[in-house]
Design a protein around this motif. Structure first.
Motif, short mmCIF file in Angstrom:
data_model
loop_
_atom_site.label_atom_id
_atom_site.label_comp_id
_atom_site.label_asym_id
_atom_site.label_seq_id
_atom_site.Cartn_x
_atom_site.Cartn_y
_atom_site.Cartn_z
N SER A 146 21.95 42.99 33.29
CA SER A 146 22.69 41.81 32.87
C SER A 146 22.36 41.45 31.42
O SER A 146 21.18 41.54 31.02
N PRO A 147 23.38 41.11 30.61
CA PRO A 147 24.78 40.95 31.00
C PRO A 147 25.54 42.28 30.90
O PRO A 147 25.37 43.04 29.94
N LEU A 148 26.37 42.54 31.90
CA LEU A 148 27.23 43.71 31.85
C LEU A 148 28.41 43.43 30.93
O LEU A 148 28.73 42.27 30.62
N SER A 149 29.07 44.50 30.52
CA SER A 149 30.24 44.34 29.66
C SER A 149 31.35 43.65 30.45
O SER A 149 31.37 43.66 31.68
N SER A 150 32.27 43.05 29.71
CA SER A 150 33.37 42.33 30.37
C SER A 150 34.21 43.27 31.23
O SER A 150 34.71 42.87 32.28
N ASP A 151 34.37 44.53 30.79
CA ASP A 151 35.14 45.48 31.58
C ASP A 151 34.46 45.77 32.91
O ASP A 151 35.12 45.85 33.95
N LYS A 152 33.14 45.97 32.88
CA LYS A 152 32.40 46.24 34.12
C LYS A 152 32.42 45.04 35.05
O LYS A 152 32.55 45.19 36.27
N MET A 153 32.29 43.84 34.49
CA MET A 153 32.33 42.65 35.31
C MET A 153 33.72 42.44 35.92
O MET A 153 33.85 41.99 37.06
N ASP A 154 34.74 42.81 35.18
CA ASP A 154 36.10 42.65 35.69
C ASP A 154 36.36 43.57 36.88
O ASP A 154 37.19 43.25 37.75
N GLU A 155 35.63 44.68 36.96
CA GLU A 155 35.83 45.63 38.05
C GLU A 155 35.21 45.16 39.37
O GLU A 155 35.55 45.71 40.43
N ILE A 156 34.32 44.18 39.32
CA ILE A 156 33.61 43.77 40.54
C ILE A 156 33.80 42.29 40.84
O ILE A 156 33.03 41.70 41.60
N GLN A 157 34.85 41.68 40.31
CA GLN A 157 35.10 40.26 40.56
C GLN A 157 35.36 40.01 42.05
O GLN A 157 36.16 40.70 42.68
N GLY A 158 34.67 39.01 42.59
CA GLY A 158 34.85 38.62 43.98
C GLY A 158 34.03 39.40 44.98
O GLY A 158 34.10 39.13 46.18
N VAL A 159 33.23 40.37 44.52
CA VAL A 159 32.43 41.18 45.43
C VAL A 159 31.26 40.36 45.96
O VAL A 159 30.66 39.56 45.23
N LEU A 160 30.92 40.57 47.23
CA LEU A 160 29.72 39.98 47.82
C LEU A 160 28.63 41.04 47.88
O LEU A 160 28.91 42.21 48.19
N THR A 161 27.40 40.64 47.61
CA THR A 161 26.28 41.58 47.67
C THR A 161 25.01 40.85 48.05
O THR A 161 24.73 39.75 47.53
N PRO A 162 24.21 41.40 48.95
CA PRO A 162 22.91 40.79 49.26
C PRO A 162 21.88 41.16 48.19
O PRO A 162 21.89 42.27 47.65
N ARG A 163 21.01 40.24 47.89
CA ARG A 163 19.91 40.48 46.96
C ARG A 163 18.60 40.13 47.66
O ARG A 163 18.50 39.06 48.28
#
Length: 787
Positions: free
Chosen positions: A268-285
């Motif tokens: 983090s921070p990822l590029s805007s293009d990479k972030m746009d590819e995963i919008q709305g994804v759920l992930t456990p941390r």
């Protein structure tokens, strides 16, 4: 002399203690060799190396942990990130007389080299190889210092169940880690009555074209809930392809395992293009509770990574935290190991020494003689580290596994809740709920709102009708009777009837298209039973017969099976005296059709049960919920009643002007009961009047003798009788007693008997008497004074 002996004993004891301490100290070497096997040229490998080096330095600078013994860390590059080529690298570490190996990063490599660890009895300690099967008894020297994937799969299964989805699609790397992780997910989903409807394995070396081919098949499937189980190198490629295919839009649900949260934390921070590819994804941390130790390490991490970000950012993730705690846990285990008097010794493995002429020099490998002792001490570690409580449960998994559920939104992530194996899903931190029993926080089982793919807060339905050309196959019984429900139009492939119209009307109300095909079954000679067809798709049997026998209690010998409507009519007409039946029992819809053309018969009594009719779907079919909703809408708007009137209304009888009067008990049926009840009431009333009259006559006979009797001249006998009848019986009796006492007192005074009445004042309630005893010539008399 005694003092001398005591002094000698003390000197001897001190000398003996010094000797023992010297022996124990001699078991502690100056250095203990440990190894680390990772791919240090990746971003993940770099943060792990920084964390391991920092932990070794902190342990060696703290004499309270290992005393004068220092840890010596040997780093071995797992450059190829593959299982087979890692064998040579781990052998090089083993040849250095290491007592433990930290790593490897991948479960695939761990599956290969854990056999070597078992042979040489060297603990293989990993915080990133999370394959659940590595915890099996087959690998006793594999020790996991982080939470198994079994727990994050349980968290994902709870997520799926929480939002009401029943089926998911699994996209995963087709290797040991991927297959075993998805297998664990399937088991956890099954516990929630959910399932994986389609598995989409992808080669570890898959090209973008190969990933595209796999995701195209996923897009044609029914489910829109997709779980991606991958690693930090391969996982982002899936979302890149999915974005290009238009699969990151509205209607889709993407859940990525913890690899995605690790990427977001590290890079983090990822590029805007990479972030746009995963919008709305759920992930456990992986969740680590806040603490003073953790806050200090976060501050320290900024200094540790300063100057190491030339190849990209190095954020703090769970991997760094667990790498740091792994070194400390091993140090504490070694300290306990040495305090028990153990020494580090190695011996040749006769099996390896017998291999002659090989170029691997396996004879240089030695067995760690005390490996079992060190392994036991690691499992007995109980400490508090930067990750929180570090302690093993009896199943050799770390206690209190917990995750944060993250939602990728905008340029970062937001937490929508937590999951732990103790409390499940919740918006309350897991450590807060640890003190509560496992069933005492139902009110906390909720999550904050989610921004789903397509930038919507509306929960996706989670499925669509498949676009792969498959039709909904609908079994239609072809019978010889009751064809008003369903029948095949002669000479065509079309069907008509009440059930057909209801289904078509309900399907037209759905917000999506449902391609379907009617499949007839039956021999056109007999009515086919629905039981076998329904059993094929839903966990049932004959209804009416079983209900009459088991619920109503009718003996089976009294039941006569009838097939056609003509048989029913004939049996009812003949009656039980002529070999017929006294009553016919069937489902209400069939009854309506039967009566529609046979007006002399009618329904008697209430229905035995309110069980309705419906369409049968496979268990947990998402179409069943939507179609049920559509049928309820038809009930509200009147469509269902109109279809019923079209096919099942008794038009024949109505056209004849017949009055279908139900044979009910009428008012005249109860005339005998009314006569009995009326007679009893009249008799009771007569007896009561007679008693009142007798009491009144008796009262009147006593009334003239009363000294204060002064009836009103205008009062009538009827009025006095009614007034008397209106008085309470107790009042009348009290008044009669009072008057009798008055008469007795009055007659006594007229007889001339003298008496002395005390000067007491007597106070009493109306209609009450007071008695007092006075003395008169030695005799005692009682006088009554009425107040």
């Amino acid at each position: 002399m005694v003092k001398v002996w005591l002094l000698a004993l003390m000197i001897l004891y001190n000398g003996f203690s010094s000797t023992v301490d010297g022996i124990h100290n001699s078991t502690r070497p100056d250095f203990v060799n440990i190894g680390a096997l990772f791919s240090f040229n990746t971003s993940v490998g770099r943060i792990i190396k920084i964390a391991l080096d920092a932990a070794v330095e902190d342990v060696n600078s703290d004499p309270n942990i290992l005393g004068d013994t220092k840890l010596r860390l040997s780093l071995q590059e797992d450059s190829k990130y593959r299982g087979f080529l890692s064998i040579a690298e781990v052998l090089q570490l083993m040849a250095r007389d290491t007592v433990a190996i930290i790593g490897p990063h991948s479960s695939v490599t761990a599956h290969v080299i854990t056999h070597i660890a078992n042979e040489l009895q060297v603990p293989l300690i990993s915080f990133s190889a999370l394959d659940p099967t590595l915890s099996s008894l087959q690998f006793p020297f594999f020790i996991r210092t982080c939470h198994s994937d079994l727990f994050q799969m349980a968290a994902i299964a709870d997520l799926v169940d929480y939002y009401g989805w029943k089926e998911v699609i699994a996209v995963y790397i087709d290797d040991d880690n991927g297959r075993n992780g998805i297998s664990a997910l399937g088991d956890k989903l099954a516990e929630k009555r959910c399932r994986i409807s389609y598995k989409a394995p992808v080669s570890p070396e898959a090209t973008p074209e190969e990933i595209t081919n796999v995701l195209v098949q996923v897009a044609l499937a029914e489910s829109r809930v997709i779980v991606v189980h991958a690693n930090t190198l391969w996982g982002p490629k899936v979302f890149t392809v999915a974005k290009n295919l238009g699969m990151m839009g509205t209607g889709y649900v993407w859940i990525a395992t913890a690899f995605l949260s690790a990427i977001l934390d590290i890079s983090s921070p990822l590029s805007s293009d990479k972030m746009d590819e995963i919008q709305g994804v759920l992930t456990p941390r992986v969740y680590t509770p806040d603490s003073e130790l953790k806050r200090k390490f976060v501050t320290k991490w900024k200094n540790l990574t300063h100057g190491h970000t030339a190849n990209g950012p190095l954020g703090l993730s769970f991997l760094s935290l667990y790498a740091y705690d792994t070194i400390f846990a091993l140090a504490h285990a070694l300290d306990a190991f040495f305090k028990q008097g153990n020494r580090i010794t190695f011996s040749n493995d006769s099996k390896l020494s017998s291999l002659k002429g090989d170029n691997l020099h396996l004879d240089a490998l030695n067995v760690f003689d005390e490996g079992n002792s060190l392994r036991r001490n690691i499992y007995e570690v109980n400490m508090t580290g930067v990750t929180g409580l570090f302690k093993y449960a009896p199943d050799k998994n770390l206690v209190n596994p917990a995750y944060e559920i993250m939602n990728v939104v905008g340029t970062g992530t937001r937490r929508i809740g937590y999951w732990s194996n103790h409390s499940g899903l919740s918006v309350i931190p897991p450590e807060t709920l640890l003190s509560k029993p496992g069933n005492d926080f139902r009110e906390s089982k909720k999550l904050f709102p989610v921004i789903w793919p397509g930038d919507t807060d509306q929960k996706p339905r989670g499925w669509v009708f498949p676009n792969n050309g498959r039709l909904l196959r609908i079994g239609v019984p072809i019978g010889v009777s009751y064809q008003q429900f369903v029948s095949q139009v002669p000479g065509t492939d079309t069907f008509q009837g009440f059930c057909i119209d209801v289904f078509l009307s309900a399907v037209n109300l759905l917000p999506y298209a449902v391609p379907y095909k009617f499949i007839p079954y039956g021999d056109h000679k007999n009515n086919p039973t629905n039981t076998e067809l329904v059993r094929r798709i839903t966990t049932g049997g004959s209804f009416s017969k079983d209900y009459l026998i088991h619920e109503i209690g009718i003996d089976e010998s009294r039941l006569v099976p009838l097939v056609t409507q003509e048989e029913v009519a004939r049996a009812l007409k003949n009656g039980p005296q002529d070999g017929g039946i006294a009553a016919y029992i069937d489902q209400r819809a069939y009854m309506d059709i039967f009566l529609s053309s046979r007006c002399k018969f009618t329904i008697v009594g209430q229905e035995f049960t309110r069980n309705g009719w419906g369409f049968a779907f496979p268990r947990d079919s998402p179409l069943a919920v939507d179609l049920s909703t559509a049928i309820l809408q038809m009930v509200d708007n009147g469509d269902l009643q109109r279809i019923h009137d079209k096919w099942l209304l008794s038009r024949a009888c109505l056209s004849q002007g017949a009055k279908l009067e139900v044979e009910r008990l009428k008012l005249k049926s109860f005339w005998g009961l009314y006569v009995i009840c009326g007679s009893a009431c009249l008799l009771a009333l007569l007896i009561y009047v007679i008693q009142i009259i007798r009491q009144y006559i008796k009262h009147q006979a006593e009334e003239p003798d009363s000294p204060d009797q002064n009836p009103s001249p205008g009062s009538s006998s009827l009025r006095r009788f009614l007034s008397f009848a209106d008085e309470k019986e107790e009042t009348v009796k009290n008044r009669s007693k009072r008057k009798k006492m008055e008469r007795i007192s009055y007659r006594s005074s007229e007889g001339g008997s003298s008496s002395i009445i005390s000067n007491k004042d007597y106070v009493a309630q109306p209609s009450s008497c007071i008695a007092d005893s006075v003395s008169n010539g030695g005799s005692e008399k009682v006088f009554i004074k009425v107040v």
